[in-house]
Design a protein around this motif. Structure first.
Motif, mmCIF file in Angstrom:
data_model
loop_
_atom_site.group_PDB
_atom_site.id
_atom_site.type_symbol
_atom_site.label_atom_id
_atom_site.label_comp_id
_atom_site.label_asym_id
_atom_site.label_seq_id
_atom_site.Cartn_x
_atom_site.Cartn_y
_atom_site.Cartn_z
ATOM 1 N N TRP A 198 74.925 -72.220 -6.033
ATOM 2 C CA TRP A 198 74.809 -73.626 -6.225
ATOM 3 C C TRP A 198 75.223 -74.092 -7.500
ATOM 4 O O TRP A 198 75.331 -75.281 -7.818
ATOM 5 N N LEU A 199 75.273 -73.074 -8.479
ATOM 6 C CA LEU A 199 75.581 -73.382 -9.826
ATOM 7 C C LEU A 199 77.275 -74.026 -9.918
ATOM 8 O O LEU A 199 78.170 -73.302 -9.508
ATOM 9 N N THR A 200 77.311 -74.999 -10.446
ATOM 10 C CA THR A 200 78.854 -75.449 -10.738
ATOM 11 C C THR A 200 79.210 -75.465 -12.089
ATOM 12 O O THR A 200 78.380 -75.409 -13.163
ATOM 13 N N MET A 201 80.352 -76.025 -12.330
ATOM 14 C CA MET A 201 81.054 -76.004 -13.645
ATOM 15 C C MET A 201 80.469 -76.996 -14.260
ATOM 16 O O MET A 201 80.180 -76.886 -15.658
ATOM 17 N N GLY A 202 80.199 -78.123 -13.762
ATOM 18 C CA GLY A 202 79.533 -79.143 -14.405
ATOM 19 C C GLY A 202 78.174 -78.707 -14.988
ATOM 20 O O GLY A 202 77.794 -79.295 -16.152
ATOM 21 N N GLN A 203 77.546 -77.866 -14.410
ATOM 22 C CA GLN A 203 75.988 -77.709 -14.625
ATOM 23 C C GLN A 203 76.242 -76.752 -15.716
ATOM 24 O O GLN A 203 75.489 -76.816 -16.929
ATOM 25 N N ILE A 204 77.221 -75.795 -15.981
ATOM 26 C CA ILE A 204 77.526 -74.885 -16.974
ATOM 27 C C ILE A 204 77.748 -75.435 -18.049
ATOM 28 O O ILE A 204 77.343 -75.297 -19.327
ATOM 29 N N LEU A 205 78.700 -76.605 -18.172
ATOM 30 C CA LEU A 205 79.215 -77.268 -19.221
ATOM 31 C C LEU A 205 78.001 -78.052 -19.641
ATOM 32 O O LEU A 205 77.960 -78.547 -20.729
ATOM 33 N N SER A 206 76.858 -78.348 -18.944
ATOM 34 C CA SER A 206 75.909 -79.427 -19.454
ATOM 35 C C SER A 206 74.725 -78.611 -20.087
ATOM 36 O O SER A 206 73.873 -79.171 -20.669
ATOM 37 N N LEU A 207 74.627 -77.438 -19.751
ATOM 38 C CA LEU A 207 73.531 -76.583 -20.536
ATOM 39 C C LEU A 207 73.665 -76.661 -21.923
ATOM 40 O O LEU A 207 72.623 -76.848 -22.623
ATOM 41 N N PRO A 208 74.904 -76.393 -22.555
ATOM 42 C CA PRO A 208 74.848 -76.674 -23.973
ATOM 43 C C PRO A 208 74.426 -77.882 -24.624
ATOM 44 O O PRO A 208 73.768 -77.914 -25.722
ATOM 45 N N LEU A 209 74.793 -78.968 -23.853
ATOM 46 C CA LEU A 209 74.363 -80.268 -24.161
ATOM 47 C C LEU A 209 72.795 -80.380 -24.383
ATOM 48 O O LEU A 209 72.475 -80.995 -25.123
ATOM 49 N N ILE A 210 72.150 -79.620 -23.406
ATOM 50 C CA ILE A 210 70.645 -79.998 -23.288
ATOM 51 C C ILE A 210 70.017 -79.261 -24.510
ATOM 52 O O ILE A 210 69.192 -79.601 -25.023
ATOM 53 N N VAL A 211 70.719 -78.017 -24.893
ATOM 54 C CA VAL A 211 70.383 -77.106 -25.966
ATOM 55 C C VAL A 211 70.573 -77.958 -27.287
ATOM 56 O O VAL A 211 69.682 -77.982 -28.196
ATOM 57 N N VAL A 212 71.738 -78.375 -27.296
ATOM 58 C CA VAL A 212 72.110 -79.297 -28.729
ATOM 59 C C VAL A 212 71.209 -80.494 -28.797
ATOM 60 O O VAL A 212 70.646 -80.759 -30.094
ATOM 61 N N GLY A 213 70.909 -81.099 -27.608
ATOM 62 C CA GLY A 213 70.083 -82.348 -27.526
ATOM 63 C C GLY A 213 68.753 -81.955 -28.271
ATOM 64 O O GLY A 213 68.141 -82.872 -29.117
ATOM 65 N N LEU A 214 68.172 -81.017 -27.842
ATOM 66 C CA LEU A 214 66.709 -80.435 -28.140
ATOM 67 C C LEU A 214 66.591 -80.060 -29.651
ATOM 68 O O LEU A 214 65.877 -80.556 -30.327
ATOM 69 N N VAL A 215 67.838 -79.185 -30.232
ATOM 70 C CA VAL A 215 67.970 -78.918 -31.473
ATOM 71 C C VAL A 215 67.957 -80.314 -32.419
ATOM 72 O O VAL A 215 67.438 -80.318 -33.637
ATOM 73 N N LEU A 216 68.867 -81.128 -31.947
ATOM 74 C CA LEU A 216 69.251 -82.307 -32.892
ATOM 75 C C LEU A 216 67.662 -83.248 -33.020
ATOM 76 O O LEU A 216 67.418 -83.701 -33.787
ATOM 77 N N MET A 217 67.167 -83.172 -31.733
ATOM 78 C CA MET A 217 65.923 -84.115 -31.874
ATOM 79 C C MET A 217 64.688 -83.421 -32.691
ATOM 80 O O MET A 217 63.943 -83.974 -33.353
ATOM 81 N N ALA A 218 64.849 -81.927 -32.766
ATOM 82 C CA ALA A 218 63.888 -81.230 -33.663
ATOM 83 C C ALA A 218 64.227 -81.453 -35.137
ATOM 84 O O ALA A 218 63.238 -81.540 -35.843
ATOM 85 N N MET A 219 65.688 -81.456 -35.312
ATOM 86 C CA MET A 219 65.956 -81.838 -36.736
ATOM 87 C C MET A 219 65.671 -83.126 -37.273
ATOM 88 O O MET A 219 65.462 -83.382 -38.405
ATOM 89 N N SER A 220 65.555 -84.169 -36.319
ATOM 90 C CA SER A 220 65.437 -85.570 -36.485
ATOM 91 C C SER A 220 63.666 -85.687 -37.250
ATOM 92 O O SER A 220 63.748 -86.805 -37.958
#
Length: 294
Positions: free
Chosen positions: A257-279
């Motif tokens: 079930w794992l697609t390239m789109g999902q793999i590329l989206s995982l770093p965005l989820i991590v970056v989003g959480l980090v940036l919101m924490a930094m805010s």
């Protein structure tokens, strides 16, 4: 199941003599125009302390970043890497393949970093300014995919499932290996599919634009808008991939079930959480005085 809607829309919006103007090209044009108009509106409000000319430069560099980054990203993420030494000119064959959002995002970030340094602005202030404008292009791009009848979803018996004639060859292959799909194929002369392009248009376009626009119009700390953008896009794209078929040249990469789109989206989820924490510890940005137009 009643007769599904068949997506058979002429991809050519209109013709000017021998020239053909495609809907997908119009979506790109409307995306850049909409982002420019809303960006200029926000600039006049003091959301970014630069002149109109500087704003024009930012729009141009971002546009180049989308096009160059999107194409390079597609060739790196979604094709066999051997093209680099066997057929390097394939990079410029834009009619063969497509564009990658993740590559386009990287292209815009590189362009934004260069522009920010030239204008002596904090890079993340630029990213926070641009982020609410991006869903315009995301939503219109997915609408263009729908009109083109491409990037279809998985076969489905949902009441709103649709038939995409461009998927007829794949429909026949799936029906040949699955009796339940064979019955649907015989009944409708095609397989009803999830309109995943419309799901993405709604989530990545309408929902993301609404949330980011509303939040960005209020005093908010640095990093928050960028974090929300990365987190929402990463989550929305990851979820929609479950009802969208993977690129045929890649298929599923793991677990069935794992697609390239999902793999590329995982770093965005991590970056989003980090940036919101930094805010949470970042300064709250004040609206600047209107800059000179010189």
């Amino acid at each position: 199941m009643s007769q599904p809607f068949t997506v058979a829309i002429d991809p050519v919006a209109f013709r000017l003599g021998p020239a053909q103007i495609h809907w997908y090209g119009l979506m790109y044009l409307l995306s850049f125009l909409g982002a420019w108009l809303l960006g200029e509106y926000r600039r006049k409000q003091g959301r970014l302390p630069v002149t109109r000319d500087a704003m024009g430069d930012l729009a141009f560099y971002a546009m180049m970043g989308v096009i160059a980054g999107g194409r390079v990203g597609y060739m790196l993420f979604y094709t066999n890497i051997r093209w680099i030494w066997t057929d390097p000119l394939a990079l410029f064959k834009v009619w063969d393949g497509g564009m990658s959002f993740h590559g386009g995002l990287l292209g815009v970030l590189v362009a934004g970093l260069w522009w920010s340094r030239r204008n002596k602005l904090h890079f993340m202030d630029t990213v926070d300014f641009v982020a609410p404008l991006v869903p315009i292009g995301l939503g219109l791009g997915r609408l263009g995919n729908f009109i083109n009848g491409e990037l279809w979803g998985k076969p489905s018996s949902l009441p709103w499932a649709m038939i995409f004639p461009n998927a007829s060859e794949q429909d026949a292959q799936l029906a040949a290996n699955d009796p339940s799909l064979a019955r649907l194929f015989e009944q409708f002369h095609g397989l009803p599919r999830q309109p995943s392009q419309l799901y993405e248009m709604l989530l990545e376009g309408v929902v993301m634009f609404t949330v980011l626009w509303v939040v960005s119009m209020k005093p908010r700390p640095r990093y928050l808008i960028s974090g929300l953008f990365a987190l929402m896009y990463g989550c929305f794209r990851f979820l929609v991939e479950f009802v969208r078929l993977p690129d045929v040249q890649l298929g599923y990469l793991a677990f069935g079930w794992l697609t390239m789109g999902q793999i590329l989206s995982l770093p965005l989820i991590v970056v989003g959480l980090v940036l919101m924490a930094m805010s949470r510890r970042a300064p709250t940005l004040a609206i600047a005085a209107k800059p000179s137009e010189a």
